[in-house]
Design an enzyme around this catalytic site. Sequence first.
Site, PDB file in Angstrom:
ATOM      1  N   ASN A   6       0.710  -1.787  -0.014  1.00  0.00           N
ATOM      2  CA  ASN A   6      -0.173  -0.157   0.041  1.00  0.00           C
ATOM      3  C   ASN A   6       1.047   0.569   0.130  1.00  0.00           C
ATOM      4  OD1 ASN A   6      -1.618   2.657   0.838  1.00  0.00           O
ATOM      5  ND2 ASN A   6      -2.577   1.239   2.692  1.00  0.00           N
ATOM      6  N   PHE A   7       0.907   1.967  -0.896  1.00  0.00           N
ATOM      7  CA  PHE A   7       1.769   3.193  -1.505  1.00  0.00           C
ATOM      8  C   PHE A   7       1.388   4.826  -0.476  1.00  0.00           C
ATOM      9  CE2 PHE A   7       4.237   1.994  -5.331  1.00  0.00           C
ATOM     10  CZ  PHE A   7       4.657   1.173  -5.024  1.00  0.00           C
ATOM     11  N   LYS A   8       0.267   3.899   0.273  1.00  0.00           N
ATOM     12  CA  LYS A   8      -0.420   5.905   0.040  1.00  0.00           C
ATOM     13  C   LYS A   8      -0.173   6.642  -0.548  1.00  0.00           C
ATOM     14  CE  LYS A   8       0.032   2.862   4.540  1.00  0.00           C
ATOM     15  NZ  LYS A   8       0.135   3.203   6.269  1.00  0.00           N
ATOM     16  N   HIS A  90      -9.669   0.996   4.519  1.00  0.00           N
ATOM     17  CA  HIS A  90      -8.388   0.456   5.407  1.00  0.00           C
ATOM     18  C   HIS A  90      -8.572   1.955   6.939  1.00  0.00           C
ATOM     19  CE1 HIS A  90      -3.926   2.389   6.753  1.00  0.00           C
ATOM     20  NE2 HIS A  90      -4.155   1.300   6.065  1.00  0.00           N
ATOM     21  N   GLU A 159      -5.346  -4.462  10.325  1.00  0.00           N
ATOM     22  CA  GLU A 159      -4.246  -3.508  10.750  1.00  0.00           C
ATOM     23  C   GLU A 159      -4.619  -3.186  11.998  1.00  0.00           C
ATOM     24  OE1 GLU A 159      -2.565  -2.509   6.836  1.00  0.00           O
ATOM     25  OE2 GLU A 159      -3.929  -1.774   7.226  1.00  0.00           O
ATOM     26  N   GLY A 165       2.458   2.080  10.739  1.00  0.00           N
ATOM     27  CA  GLY A 165       3.566   3.398  11.053  1.00  0.00           C
ATOM     28  C   GLY A 165       4.175   4.107  12.402  1.00  0.00           C
ATOM     29  N   SER A 196       3.498  -2.336  10.614  1.00  0.00           N
ATOM     30  CA  SER A 196       4.573  -2.079  11.235  1.00  0.00           C
ATOM     31  C   SER A 196       5.030  -3.097  10.130  1.00  0.00           C
ATOM     32  CB  SER A 196       4.889  -2.006  12.268  1.00  0.00           C
ATOM     33  OG  SER A 196       4.532  -0.521  11.997  1.00  0.00           O
TER      34      SER A 196
HETATM   35  P1  13P Z   1       3.043   0.442   7.473  1.00  0.00           P
HETATM   36  O1  13P Z   1       3.531  -1.195   7.036  1.00  0.00           O
HETATM   37  O2  13P Z   1       3.480   2.082   7.256  1.00  0.00           O
HETATM   38  O3  13P Z   1       2.873   0.537   9.099  1.00  0.00           O
HETATM   39  O4  13P Z   1       1.802   0.955   6.986  1.00  0.00           O
HETATM   40  C1  13P Z   1       1.024  -0.087   7.345  1.00  0.00           C
HETATM   41  C2  13P Z   1      -0.859   0.097   6.459  1.00  0.00           C
HETATM   42  O5  13P Z   1      -1.303   0.937   6.610  1.00  0.00           O
HETATM   43  C3  13P Z   1      -0.405  -1.139   5.359  1.00  0.00           C
HETATM   44  O6  13P Z   1      -2.224  -0.783   4.731  1.00  0.00           O
END
Ligand code: 13P
Length: 239
Positions: A6-8, A90, A159, A165, A196
């Site tokens: 997930n690149f966000k 999400h 999640e 993050g 993470s």
């Molecule tokens: P991180 O791996 O950066 O913690 O993000 C997880 C996430 O939100 C994936 O959708």
Amino acid sequence: MIVAANFKINHTRESTANYLEALNLFLDAYSTLCDVRVYPVASSFLRADLYSHVKLGAQNFYPIINGAYTGEIGAQQLNEFGIKNVLIGHSERRVALKETQELIAKKYAFAKENGWEIIYCIGESKDVRDGGFESVMEYLWSEFDGIDINYEKLSIAYEPIWAIGTGVSAKVEDIAKVLDTLKSKLNDIPLLYGGSVNTENLFSILSLKSCDGALVGNASLDVANFCKLIQIAQNVQKQ
Ligand code: 13P
């Protein structure tokens, strides 16, 4: 095993194209059994059929073909790129963008109507977690309101918000407890963990009996690192 990036809001159109090219080449040579998915920023969408070993997906969409919803994208835009994979629910959209369970359920129904593959995200806040396991599960089940769990193209990503993050993933025992409980009611639906995930913790997380994959943010942004995660996933043996 599903390994999803997930690149966000990261990468440009150019760097996404370079990433996907490198990833597809790696997968061509590596021939993994993993189901590899990448969710780039919408402005970086590329034709999904250019990458035979990767499923390209959308982080977001509005549940409409096209129309008057300023700033959103609909099915017409996803169809142009042949995108048939979506994330829904999400926590960043639930919390920061104030998506309600009602809207999320509408998006889910629309995705289902279109036959898209869905990764449906759930996860509790630190406050809920501090209330103990029962309150965590009660909260997680409430995130299934209006969601048809019998849809065959569904995977679920657990999640925990407090692990996203932060560089600190949930403890393997805690992940196991939640995933085992989800699995006992959700039967064959693939369950992913996110929060993470990195090259250090992925093996033990994926080795959990009820874990069928990972949804990765930060650690997916570098293509070489994401390839390492895929290699780790490939090495996990399940009975
Ligand atoms: P991180 O791996 O950066 O913690 O993000 C997880 C996430 O939100 C994936 O959708």
